[in-house]
Design an enzyme around this catalytic site. Structure first.
Site, short mmCIF file in Angstrom:
data_model
loop_
_atom_site.label_atom_id
_atom_site.label_comp_id
_atom_site.label_asym_id
_atom_site.label_seq_id
_atom_site.Cartn_x
_atom_site.Cartn_y
_atom_site.Cartn_z
N HIS A 152 21.27 2.24 32.69
CA HIS A 152 22.08 3.47 32.65
C HIS A 152 23.39 3.18 31.93
O HIS A 152 24.01 2.14 32.15
CB HIS A 152 22.38 3.93 34.08
CG HIS A 152 23.31 5.11 34.13
ND1 HIS A 152 22.88 6.40 33.89
CD2 HIS A 152 24.65 5.19 34.37
CE1 HIS A 152 23.91 7.23 34.00
NE2 HIS A 152 25.00 6.52 34.29
N GLY A 192 0.15 22.89 6.11
CA GLY A 192 -0.24 21.87 7.06
C GLY A 192 0.92 21.41 7.90
O GLY A 192 2.02 21.15 7.38
N ALA A 251 -0.42 3.40 10.09
CA ALA A 251 -0.24 2.05 9.57
C ALA A 251 -0.40 0.99 10.66
O ALA A 251 -1.04 -0.05 10.44
CB ALA A 251 1.14 1.92 8.93
N GLY A 303 0.80 -1.23 0.00
CA GLY A 303 0.00 0.00 0.00
C GLY A 303 0.83 1.27 0.00
O GLY A 303 2.03 1.27 -0.24
N ILE A 304 0.15 2.37 0.29
CA ILE A 304 0.80 3.69 0.31
C ILE A 304 1.90 3.71 1.36
O ILE A 304 2.99 4.22 1.13
CB ILE A 304 -0.24 4.79 0.61
CG1 ILE A 304 -1.23 4.92 -0.55
CG2 ILE A 304 0.45 6.12 0.88
CD1 ILE A 304 -0.58 5.37 -1.86
#
Length: 466
Positions: free
Chosen positions: A445, A180, A319, A40-41
């Site tokens: 850490h 946007g 997604a 897909g996209i």
């Protein structure tokens, strides 16, 4: 005779192909209809190739700041076509991977455009001709969405771009304006700014990244301005006049003052429109609101046997939300007992700009609006040893708790690698952990993740390193 299946999935994006594979795992005979590219996209023109581009822009930024780390390089430069070529290669590799996964799981892939053609039926066409007729008691629509087009600012592929043109520029523009400031707009603004372009962002709302917590938006705004971007909020693009040399953009700011900005390129990133046309919804019980199909928490529509997932449905348009919806929908169809409806408050949102932004759950304002009495913790990356050692001390983590129950209502982050760290808070929300478990969790850490722990401690007056 039509080909009969247990399930037909229309659309092979991150929602559709994941739904198809999960259904096959559960023993269903599955057909997946895809008219263009598997993945897909997201995989081909969105999530994945943009991250390859953004990685290149991060490297370009580092090459121009080597002195801070004790290095020197003469005349650092880039080959734009190689940068784009790598991005396309990454997308092609993963698209091929999806094809392999579908074959491995014995999902039948049908090449063409799928549309409902009566109860339990999907008609597939290719190049305007009938290619196949498929039947199944269950049909999942996962046809995705496309870029929204503003009237009078229609993309021409030359001066006014959508995300597609922005990903494969023939040349690097010296100046551009992004309309946007959502995730897509800000990611492209960050990419081009890091590659040396002069970038202006125009946002109609009163702040950029309007879905994020207000403090995170403000922090990001300052960081982008410091990098050289021009950010205009409470502003509207009234007109775009194009020519061979670029565009003159008329912008109206708060109070009605207008001015013109000359740029080489305009990128329109003002949201998406669901692909509801041409998929046979007419005459069905499927309800569409504002170009998106209305569903319940299991993907059910108003038409028996027809389901919808992903960007075709409501927000958030992400997604990973589509993939999770696909799994929930299929498992509900299969009648599995453990299936829970989709809870959008446990879905993380990530923006891969510099600095990165990530969040899950409610913002502080949203939590208060819902009636929660809150405790809020904050920890700046300047207090984190690993961030300072990396040379990236610019960041903030903010956590929002219910003051009465200790529930983690939301977590909001801006800084290096926060898109990787947010999953810790996602697990906490999904597992319904409280501040007690989070405070007693040991963080390694030195890591940036220690800032997550400190933010939790800060909400309860126990922060150590500030």
């Amino acid at each position: 005779m039509p080909d009969a299946y247990d399930l037909i999935v229309v659309g092979g994006g991150p929602g559709g192909y994941v739904a198809a594979i999960r259904a096959a795992q559960l023993g269903m005979r599955v057909a997946l209809v895809e008219r263009e590219h598997l993945g897909g996209i997201c995989l081909n023109w969105g999530c994945i190739p943009t991250k390859a581009l953004l990685r290149a822009s991060e490297i370009n930024h580092l090459l121009h700041t080597l002195d801070a780390y004790g290095f020197a390089a003469d005349n650092p430069r880039f080959d734009l076509q190689k940068v784009i070529g790598r991005s396309r290669q990454v997308a092609a590799q993963l698209s091929g991977g999806v094809k392999h996964l579908l074959k491995k799981n014995r999902v039948t892939v049908v090449d063409g455009h799928g549309a409902l053609a009566g109860p339990n039926t999907v008609r597939v066409t290719k190049d305007g001709k009938d290619a196949a007729t498929l039947t199944a008691p269950h049909i999942i629509l996962a046809t995705g969405a496309r870029a929204r087009v503003l009237p009078g600012i229609e993309p021409d592929g030359k001066v006014i771009w959508t995300y597609r043109e922005a990903m494969v520029p023939a040349a690097m523009p010296k100046s551009l304006l992004v309309i946007g400031s959502g995730a897509i707009g800000i990611e492209f603004a960050s990419f081009y700014a890091n590659m040396g372009a002069k970038v202006t962002v125009v946002e109609v709302m009163d702040r950029i990244l309007p879905v994020e917590d207000a403090e995170i938006s403000a922090f990001a705004h300052k960081a982008f301005v410091k990098q050289g971007m021009t950010i205009l909020t409470n502003a509207t693009v009234k007109a775009v006049a194009t020519s061979g040399a670029g565009a003159v953009v008329t912008v109206e700011e708060k109070g009605g003052r207008t001015h013109e900005i000359a740029v080489e390129v305009v990128i329109s990133a003002v949201g998406i429109v669901g692909n509801v046309e041409g998929i046979g919804l007419e005459g069905t019980g499927v309800r569409v609101e504002k170009t998106h199909v209305v569903t319940d928490g299991f993907g059910c529509t108003g038409e028996p046997g027809v389901y919808a997932i992903g960007d075709l449905t409501g927000p958030p348009w992400l997604a990973h939300k589509a993939s999770h919806e696909g799994v929930v929908c299929v498992e509900a169809i299969a009648g599995l007992s453990h299936v829970s409806p989709l809870d959008v408050t446990t879905i993380p949102g990530c923006t891969y700009c510099r600095p990165q932004i990530a969040s899950v759950g409610l913002t502080e304002a949203a939590a208060k609006a819902k009636g929660h009495e809150v405790r809020v913790g904050r920890f700046p990356f300047i207090g984190n040893g690993k961030a300072i050692a990396m040379g990236e001390p610019e960041g903030l983590i903010k956590t929002v708790f219910d003051a009465k129950t200790g529930e983690l209502l939301g977590a909001h982050m801006v800084g290096p690698e926060v898109t990787e760290m947010i999953q810790g808070y996602v697990v906490a929300r999904t597992a319904e952990l409280t501040e007690a478990e989070l405070m007693h969790t040991v963080f390694p850490h030195p890591t940036i993740s220690e800032a997550m722990h400190e933010s939790v401690l800060d909400a309860y007056g126990r922060v150590i390193h500030i």
